[in-house]
Design a protein around this motif. Structure first.
Motif, PDB file in Angstrom:
ATOM      1  N   ALA A 176      -2.645  -3.538  -4.015  1.00  9.79           N
ATOM      2  CA  ALA A 176      -2.594  -3.995  -2.625  1.00  9.79           C
ATOM      3  C   ALA A 176      -3.888  -4.669  -2.181  1.00  9.79           C
ATOM      4  O   ALA A 176      -3.978  -5.173  -1.071  1.00  9.79           O
ATOM      5  CB  ALA A 176      -2.286  -2.806  -1.708  1.00  9.79           C
ATOM      6  N   ILE A 177      -4.898  -4.652  -3.049  1.00 15.49           N
ATOM      7  CA  ILE A 177      -6.202  -5.214  -2.681  1.00 15.49           C
ATOM      8  C   ILE A 177      -6.495  -6.430  -3.557  1.00 15.49           C
ATOM      9  O   ILE A 177      -6.487  -6.331  -4.780  1.00 15.49           O
ATOM     10  CB  ILE A 177      -7.325  -4.167  -2.884  1.00 15.49           C
ATOM     11  N   CYS A 195      -6.732   0.757  -7.187  1.00 12.72           N
ATOM     12  CA  CYS A 195      -5.567   0.773  -6.296  1.00 12.72           C
ATOM     13  C   CYS A 195      -4.289   0.760  -7.142  1.00 12.72           C
ATOM     14  O   CYS A 195      -4.036  -0.193  -7.876  1.00 12.72           O
ATOM     15  CB  CYS A 195      -5.579  -0.425  -5.355  1.00 12.72           C
ATOM     16  N   PRO A 196      -3.476   1.827  -7.044  1.00  9.22           N
ATOM     17  CA  PRO A 196      -2.309   1.912  -7.923  1.00  9.22           C
ATOM     18  C   PRO A 196      -1.229   0.898  -7.557  1.00  9.22           C
ATOM     19  O   PRO A 196      -0.359   0.597  -8.361  1.00  9.22           O
ATOM     20  CB  PRO A 196      -1.808   3.338  -7.702  1.00  9.22           C
ATOM     21  N   ALA A 197      -1.308   0.373  -6.325  1.00  8.28           N
ATOM     22  CA  ALA A 197      -0.230  -0.484  -5.835  1.00  8.28           C
ATOM     23  C   ALA A 197      -0.602  -1.962  -5.829  1.00  8.28           C
ATOM     24  O   ALA A 197       0.156  -2.796  -5.345  1.00  8.28           O
ATOM     25  CB  ALA A 197       0.149  -0.042  -4.417  1.00  8.28           C
ATOM     26  N   GLN A 219      -8.029   4.242   6.233  1.00 12.32           N
ATOM     27  CA  GLN A 219      -6.566   4.355   6.268  1.00 12.32           C
ATOM     28  C   GLN A 219      -6.133   4.733   7.676  1.00 12.32           C
ATOM     29  O   GLN A 219      -6.819   5.508   8.346  1.00 12.32           O
ATOM     30  CB  GLN A 219      -6.092   5.453   5.302  1.00 12.32           C
ATOM     31  N   CYS A 227       0.826  -1.212   0.000  1.00 10.05           N
ATOM     32  CA  CYS A 227       0.000   0.000   0.000  1.00 10.05           C
ATOM     33  C   CYS A 227       0.861   1.263   0.000  1.00 10.05           C
ATOM     34  O   CYS A 227       1.772   1.399   0.801  1.00 10.05           O
ATOM     35  CB  CYS A 227      -0.900  -0.011   1.237  1.00 10.05           C
ATOM     36  N   CYS A 228       0.564   2.210  -0.908  1.00  9.61           N
ATOM     37  CA  CYS A 228       1.317   3.469  -0.940  1.00  9.61           C
ATOM     38  C   CYS A 228       0.473   4.626  -0.420  1.00  9.61           C
ATOM     39  O   CYS A 228       0.818   5.791  -0.561  1.00  9.61           O
ATOM     40  CB  CYS A 228       1.857   3.758  -2.332  1.00  9.61           C
ATOM     41  N   GLY A 229      -0.669   4.294   0.168  1.00  8.31           N
ATOM     42  CA  GLY A 229      -1.447   5.298   0.881  1.00  8.31           C
ATOM     43  C   GLY A 229      -2.149   6.335   0.028  1.00  8.31           C
ATOM     44  O   GLY A 229      -2.485   7.410   0.514  1.00  8.31           O
ATOM     45  N   ALA A 230      -2.353   6.027  -1.243  1.00  7.42           N
ATOM     46  CA  ALA A 230      -2.954   7.021  -2.134  1.00  7.42           C
ATOM     47  C   ALA A 230      -4.420   7.294  -1.796  1.00  7.42           C
ATOM     48  O   ALA A 230      -4.972   8.317  -2.167  1.00  7.42           O
ATOM     49  CB  ALA A 230      -2.829   6.573  -3.587  1.00  7.42           C
ATOM     50  N   GLY A 231      -5.053   6.364  -1.110  1.00  3.06           N
ATOM     51  CA  GLY A 231      -6.412   6.607  -0.633  1.00  3.06           C
ATOM     52  C   GLY A 231      -7.506   6.425  -1.667  1.00  3.06           C
ATOM     53  O   GLY A 231      -8.652   6.798  -1.447  1.00  3.06           O
ATOM     54  N   GLN A 232      -7.161   5.854  -2.800  1.00  5.29           N
ATOM     55  CA  GLN A 232      -8.150   5.669  -3.858  1.00  5.29           C
ATOM     56  C   GLN A 232      -9.264   4.724  -3.423  1.00  5.29           C
ATOM     57  O   GLN A 232     -10.419   4.905  -3.757  1.00  5.29           O
ATOM     58  CB  GLN A 232      -7.469   5.093  -5.100  1.00  5.29           C
ATOM     59  N   CYS A 233      -8.878   3.681  -2.668  1.00  5.79           N
ATOM     60  CA  CYS A 233      -9.860   2.694  -2.207  1.00  5.79           C
ATOM     61  C   CYS A 233     -10.898   3.357  -1.301  1.00  5.79           C
ATOM     62  O   CYS A 233     -12.093   3.076  -1.403  1.00  5.79           O
ATOM     63  CB  CYS A 233      -9.159   1.552  -1.469  1.00  5.79           C
ATOM     64  N   GLY A 292      -1.246   6.401   6.760  1.00  4.87           N
ATOM     65  CA  GLY A 292      -2.099   6.249   5.579  1.00  4.87           C
ATOM     66  C   GLY A 292      -2.238   4.836   5.047  1.00  4.87           C
ATOM     67  O   GLY A 292      -2.806   4.624   3.971  1.00  4.87           O
TER      68      GLY A 292
HETATM   69  S1  SF4 Z   1      -5.847   2.433  -2.986  1.00  2.00           S
HETATM   70 FE1  SF4 Z   1      -4.329   0.837  -2.629  1.00  2.00          FE
HETATM   71  S2  SF4 Z   1      -2.465   1.949  -2.203  1.00  2.00           S
HETATM   72 FE2  SF4 Z   1      -4.111   3.408  -1.977  1.00  2.00          FE
HETATM   73  S3  SF4 Z   1      -4.648   3.358   0.190  1.00  2.00           S
HETATM   74 FE3  SF4 Z   1      -5.978   1.909  -0.825  1.00  2.00          FE
HETATM   75  S4  SF4 Z   1      -4.884  -0.019  -0.691  1.00  2.00           S
HETATM   76 FE4  SF4 Z   1      -3.396   1.554  -0.235  1.00  2.00          FE
END
Ligand code: SF4
Ligand code: HEM
Lengths: 402, 64
Positions: B59-60, B55-57, B26, B10-16, B31
């Motif tokens: 992570a989901i 999610c750009p990373a 988060q 996770c890079c904490g972008a908060g898109q989710c 984050g």
């Molecule tokens: S969208 Fe992905 S990278 Fe961004 S906060 Fe959510 S899980 Fe983390």
């Protein structure tokens, strides 16, 4: 030995559309070798899926040389940065270690709680000032520049009185019409400025804001964060935080002023502001020369073989107009069903400040047009001066009548 | 539907959180994504799929 290669397209025909050559490249050579503006050679990616793949593949390194500098200015990865670029040029796991020092302040929740009330207030104040001022004014100087500057100052704990200095230095640094020496002078100004500010904050006990928080991290016993990195991060946030958002705000206003249907749509349906801002981000994709990555090993993208060490540039303005993903890509459409776009990049380096940029755009645009329903360009659209050499595409000046 | 998150990625972008606030949150400090609902109700499926897609990373992970 130099390969004969076609140049990367950079010249626009229409002010709000990326270079038209991209349309043909995207169809015929979506991953192709080109010569970049500075004369270096590498791969250019113009499709959405392939572009996303470049950004999310861990075999692609963010430690890359620049490709968008002026003719002849070819350099090694990371070498040309006059300040420490820290996590921007790092790969995992180091990148996360640094980025996570900051992410807590950039979540949608934190932005909503800590910055939105401030944004609401300053936007209203600036709109009041416009109402009290001359009927014809420059939107860039009145809103597009001051709002992002104020917000980044508030976030970092940088005095707003210093804005002329740091904005001017940023402009010099980001303008690819300038020589390397000139651009470095801009960067040097920013480094000296943040260095001095950090010293001042240390002397007076740090205080509030993200810069102060980073100072506390750096000063903690056994911290991995060096002063050089602390200053690099301060410089990065200061320029990345205001120049991009200012560019996006000016171009968004120009887009709405020249697209009456979309402007009316937003006026009639204020709830569409979220999708509208995403669509403007996609349509305008201000990081106009794209972003580079370097292959850490031999790999394949879009069926092409990329050798270890080669530079791959994703032309996000082209990828965000890919008709495989976006119907009628050249028309801004606030009803578009869109999952994501590449205006903020993709992968672990995706823009850290995106939720701040969104908050500013979502506040400014609807209030501007609600407050001044007759707002119009004060000169023909073709005569609006565009910043064609900036890393971020922008309007230089946007004279409008309220 | 079952959701798994990988905190390391996770890079904490908060898109989710923007697309599916009922299911994702988060952490305040850094984050990093927090899974509120590992087994979300059916009416959340569409937004959860979207969250995984944005999610750009990567992570989901969603298992259906
Ligand atoms: S969208 Fe992905 S990278 Fe961004 S906060 Fe959510 S899980 Fe983390
Ligand atoms: C509309 C406005 C903005 C646009 C279009 C934009 C665009 C981008 C893009 C494309 C990247 C990816 C770089 C890469 O992958 O190499 C990026 C990264 C970054 N942006 Fe933004 N940005 C904007 C606003 C902001 C703001 C407001 C801030 C800070 C307050 C900010 C801070 C950063 C930082 C720190 C990074 C580096 C992230 C990393 O490498 O992990 N940006 N931005």
């Amino acid at each position: 030995m130099t390969e004969t290669l076609p140049p990367m397209p950079v010249q626009r025909t229409r002010p709000l559309d990326p270079p038209l050559e991209y349309d043909q490249l995207r169809e015929e050579q979506p991953v192709t070798r080109v010569r970049f503006p500075n004369g270096s050679a590498g791969w250019l990616v113009t499709r959405f899926e392939e572009g996303s793949q470049v950004f999310s593949d861990p075999r692609m390194s963010a430690r890359r040389p620049r490709h968008d500098t002026p003719e002849g200015e070819v350099s090694e990865a990371g070498e040309e940065a006059p300040f420490n670029p820290t996590f921007v040029m790092m790969d995992e796991p180091d990148h996360s270690l640094y980025r996570r020092l900051l992410t807590g302040r950039f979540t949608p929740k934190s932005v909503q709680k800590n910055l939105q009330p401030y944004i609401d207030r300053i936007v209203d104040e600036h709109l009041d000032a416009i109402e009290a001022g001359p009927e014809t004014f420059d939107f860039v100087q009145a809103i597009a520049l001051p709002i992002p500057c104020l917000v980044i100052c508030e976030l970092l704990g940088v005095p707003y009185e210093d804005r002329d200095g740091f904005h001017h230095a940023t402009e010099i640094m980001m303008d690819m019409a300038n020589s390397r020496e000139e651009r470095d002078r801009g960067a040097k100004w920013l480094i000296d400025y943040i260095t001095e500010l950090v010293a001042k904050k240390r002397a007076t006990g740090a205080g509030e804001g993200l810069l102060a928080e980073l100072i506390r991290v750096a000063d903690a016993e056994g911290s991995f964060l060096t002063d050089d990195e602390l200053i690099g991060m301060g410089v990065l946030l200061l320029f990345a935080g205001h120049d991009t958002t200012a560019a996006m705000m000016g171009l968004s206003a120009l887009t709405l002023l020249t697209h009456p249907e979309q402007r009316q749509d937003l006026a009639d349906n204020p709830a569409k502001i979220g999708p509208a801002v995403e669509e403007l981000l996609r349509y305008l994709t201000i990081v106009q020369f794209g972003l580079g990555r370097v292959a850490k090993e031999d790999l394949e993208i879009g069926g092409r073989h990329i050798a270890k060490g080669e530079l791959v540039v994703v032309a996000m303005p082209a990828a965000n107009r890919d008709p495989r993903v976006f119907d009628n890509p050249d028309t801004p459409d606030f009803d578009r069903k869109m999952t994501r776009h590449l205006a903020f990049g993709y992968g672990v380096h995706q823009c850290l400040g995106q939720n701040i940029a969104r908050a500013e755009l979502k506040t400014v645009l609807p209030r501007l047009f609600a407050r001044f329903p007759h707002l119009r360009l004060a000169l023909p659209a073709e005569e609006v001066p565009m910043d064609t050499y900036g890393t971020n595409y922008a309007v230089k000046k946007l004279m409008v009548t309220r | 539907m079952k959701i798994a998150i990988e905190e390391d990625k996770c890079c904490g972008a908060g898109q989710c959180v923007l697309v599916s606030p009922e299911v994702f949150d988060q952490r305040d400090e850094d984050g990093i994504v927090v899974l509120l609902e590992p087994n979300p109700p059916q009416e959340q499926y569409a937004t959860v799929r979207e969250a995984a897609a944005v999610c750009p990373a990567a992570a989901i992970e969603v298992h259906e």
